[in-house]
Enzyme design. Structure first.
Site, short mmCIF file in Angstrom:
data_model
loop_
_atom_site.label_atom_id
_atom_site.label_comp_id
_atom_site.label_asym_id
_atom_site.label_seq_id
_atom_site.Cartn_x
_atom_site.Cartn_y
_atom_site.Cartn_z
CB CYS A 179 -0.94 0.00 1.20
SG CYS A 179 -2.10 -1.37 1.18
CG HIS A 189 -3.12 3.73 1.65
ND1 HIS A 189 -3.66 3.25 0.47
CD2 HIS A 189 -3.14 2.69 2.52
CE1 HIS A 189 -3.99 1.98 0.64
NE2 HIS A 189 -3.69 1.61 1.87
CG ASN A 200 -6.59 -0.55 1.00
OD1 ASN A 200 -5.86 -0.15 0.09
ND2 ASN A 200 -6.10 -0.96 2.16
N1 ACO Z 1 -18.55 -8.46 8.39
C1 ACO Z 1 -19.12 -8.72 9.58
N2 ACO Z 1 -18.41 -9.06 10.67
C2 ACO Z 1 -17.08 -9.14 10.54
C3 ACO Z 1 -16.43 -8.88 9.32
C4 ACO Z 1 -17.21 -8.53 8.22
N3 ACO Z 1 -16.70 -8.26 7.01
N4 ACO Z 1 -15.10 -9.02 9.51
C5 ACO Z 1 -14.92 -9.35 10.79
N5 ACO Z 1 -16.10 -9.43 11.42
C6 ACO Z 1 -16.37 -9.75 12.81
C7 ACO Z 1 -15.27 -10.58 13.44
O1 ACO Z 1 -15.46 -11.95 13.15
C8 ACO Z 1 -15.46 -10.26 14.90
O2 ACO Z 1 -16.52 -11.03 15.39
P1 ACO Z 1 -16.47 -11.65 16.87
O3 ACO Z 1 -16.39 -10.45 17.78
O4 ACO Z 1 -17.72 -12.42 16.96
O5 ACO Z 1 -15.22 -12.50 16.90
C9 ACO Z 1 -15.90 -8.81 14.88
O6 ACO Z 1 -16.39 -8.54 13.56
C10 ACO Z 1 -14.78 -7.83 15.21
O7 ACO Z 1 -13.66 -8.14 14.41
P2 ACO Z 1 -12.33 -7.31 14.49
O8 ACO Z 1 -11.35 -7.87 13.52
O9 ACO Z 1 -11.91 -7.20 15.91
O10 ACO Z 1 -12.87 -5.90 13.97
P3 ACO Z 1 -12.15 -4.51 13.97
O11 ACO Z 1 -12.97 -3.52 14.65
O12 ACO Z 1 -10.70 -4.62 14.33
O13 ACO Z 1 -12.23 -4.13 12.42
C11 ACO Z 1 -10.80 -4.02 10.51
C12 ACO Z 1 -11.56 -4.92 11.46
C13 ACO Z 1 -11.80 -3.15 9.76
C14 ACO Z 1 -10.05 -4.90 9.50
C15 ACO Z 1 -9.83 -3.15 11.30
O14 ACO Z 1 -9.05 -3.91 12.16
C16 ACO Z 1 -8.92 -2.36 10.41
O15 ACO Z 1 -9.37 -1.50 9.69
N6 ACO Z 1 -7.63 -2.61 10.49
C17 ACO Z 1 -6.69 -1.94 9.64
C18 ACO Z 1 -6.40 -2.84 8.55
C19 ACO Z 1 -6.36 -2.18 7.22
O16 ACO Z 1 -6.86 -1.12 6.97
N7 ACO Z 1 -5.74 -2.90 6.33
C20 ACO Z 1 -5.63 -2.48 5.01
C21 ACO Z 1 -4.31 -2.86 4.46
S1 ACO Z 1 -3.04 -2.07 5.31
C22 ACO Z 1 -3.24 -0.54 5.02
O17 ACO Z 1 -3.65 -0.20 3.94
C23 ACO Z 1 -2.88 0.41 6.09
#
Ligand code: ACO
Length: 331
Positions: free
Chosen positions: A121, A258, A288
């Site tokens: 990214c 980004h 993204n």
């Molecule tokens: N739909 C519904 N529920 C979901 C989904 C989905 N697509 N994905 C995960 N869940 C559920 C999980 O299973 C979990 O359920 P549980 O509590 O029953 O176990 C719950 O949602 C919470 O999951 P988390 O992973 O803890 O959710 P979080 O609030 O951390 O959000 C996310 C996840 C959006 C990926 C976040 O961590 C994030 O944005 N991280 C940054 C990663 C990123 O942006 N990466 C891109 C590439 S790197 C970059 O570009 C910087």
């Protein structure tokens, strides 16, 4: 490539910008038919509402080429002017040759150099920093810097924690060597920072490759871990690029980050005291798009009239590796 008399005194100026998106739009409602998710969850956690997905015949090469052509047109340049092409991508058309050389051939360019940069990214920031350095030391006069990705082809479409986040697309800028006073009123790139820390490679990676599995593999991510590091890492390089130029965050006209996640973008802007109305946000419609997201967002904000010639623009990214970086430029 030859050294020129401009070496050491010139700036790399963004002379034009362009972008290209696949035809097919996939909304969150469409996504909920593929995996167990909902529009509400995706919007609340990420800010994403839709993304474009490459169809048959649409590849990193074709999207990158279309964006490059638009950027050249916007700059009033022709392919024969170009002596450097740097393509940022993690989803090349083939393992080799570099997709940049394919785009070079498509444009009918037979001089200069073309190569790919792989920083996930952060790729566009890495590519801009590289092209800027080559222009400043006189090794290039007119560079095409492209970010093009087809992440849909490396997603695990059964993994709802990753497949909802990404989209496909391409953006490009033309950088030209321009003599200037080297003062803060000049147009062009003032400062760049690129960083990496390979200890975090297993937080965001693809589980395949030519030298290991012999397959392309699928994207794997520990989202929370990425989130934890993102704001801190990004804010530090932003502060450094601004300070190196002798400026303050209050001088920034537009923040073009980004497009990873709304919460990361807003958290970073808040940390630096950049107000929300200065953030260019396109992740609601693009998702993204990895290395393509900054030039895609830049193009949107230039074409809709928000970013004007002379505006001070701060770009930043973080991605797999981890890699991260920032570029400060007067557009
Ligand atoms: N739909 C519904 N529920 C979901 C989904 C989905 N697509 N994905 C995960 N869940 C559920 C999980 O299973 C979990 O359920 P549980 O509590 O029953 O176990 C719950 O949602 C919470 O999951 P988390 O992973 O803890 O959710 P979080 O609030 O951390 O959000 C996310 C996840 C959006 C990926 C976040 O961590 C994030 O944005 N991280 C940054 C990663 C990123 O942006 N990466 C891109 C590439 S790197 C970059 O570009 C910087």
């Amino acid at each position: 490539m030859t050294q020129t008399g401009l070496a050491g005194t010139c700036r790399a100026v963004i002379a034009g910008v362009g972008s290209a998106l696949p035809q097919r739009i996939m909304t969150n409602a469409d996504m909920s038919k593929v995996v167990d998710t909902s529009d509400e969850w995706i919007v609340e956690r990420t800010g994403i509402r839709a993304r474009h997905i490459a169809g048959e015949g649409e590849t990193t090469r074709t999207l990158g080429l279309a964006a490059a052509r638009k950027a050249l047109e916007d700059a009033g340049r022709v392919p024969a002017d170009v002596d450097l092409i740097i393509l940022a991508t993690s989803t090349p058309d083939q393992t080799f040759p570099a997709t940049a050389t394919m785009i070079q051939a498509d444009l009918g360019i037979t001089r200069g150099a073309a190569f790919d940069v792989q920083a996930v990214c952060s790729g566009f920031v890495y590519a801009l920093a590289t092209a800027n350095a080559m222009i400043r030391c006189g090794q290039a006069q007119c560079a095409l810097v492209i970010g093009s990705e087809t992440f849909s082809r490396i997603l695990d479409w059964t993994d709802r924690t990753t497949c909802v986040l990404f989209g496909d697309g391409a953006g490009a800028v033309v950088l030209t060597a321009e003599a200037g006073s080297r003062g803060i009123a000049d147009r062009g790139i003032f400062s760049t920072r690129i960083r990496s820390d390979g200890r975090y490679a297993n937080k965001l990676y693809v589980d395949g490759g030519p030298s290991t599995t012999g397959t392309v593999g699928h994207l794997r991510m520990e989202g929370r871990e990425v989130f934890k590091h993102a704001v801190v890492n990004i804010a530090s390089v932003m502060e450094e690029t601004i300070a190196e130029a002798g400026l303050t965050p209050g001088d920034i006209d537009w923040f073009v980050p980004h497009q990873a996640n709304r919460r990361i973008l807003e958290g970073t802007a808040r940390k630096l005291g950049i107000s929300e109305d200065r953030i260019v946000m396109t992740l609601d419609r693009h998702g993204n798009t990895s290395a393509a997201s900054i030039p895609l967002a830049l193009d949107v904000a230039v074409k809709d009239g928000r970013i004007k010639r002379g505006d001070l623009v701060l770009m930043e990214a973080m991605g797999g590796g981890f890699t991260w970086g920032a570029v400060l430029a007067r557009y």
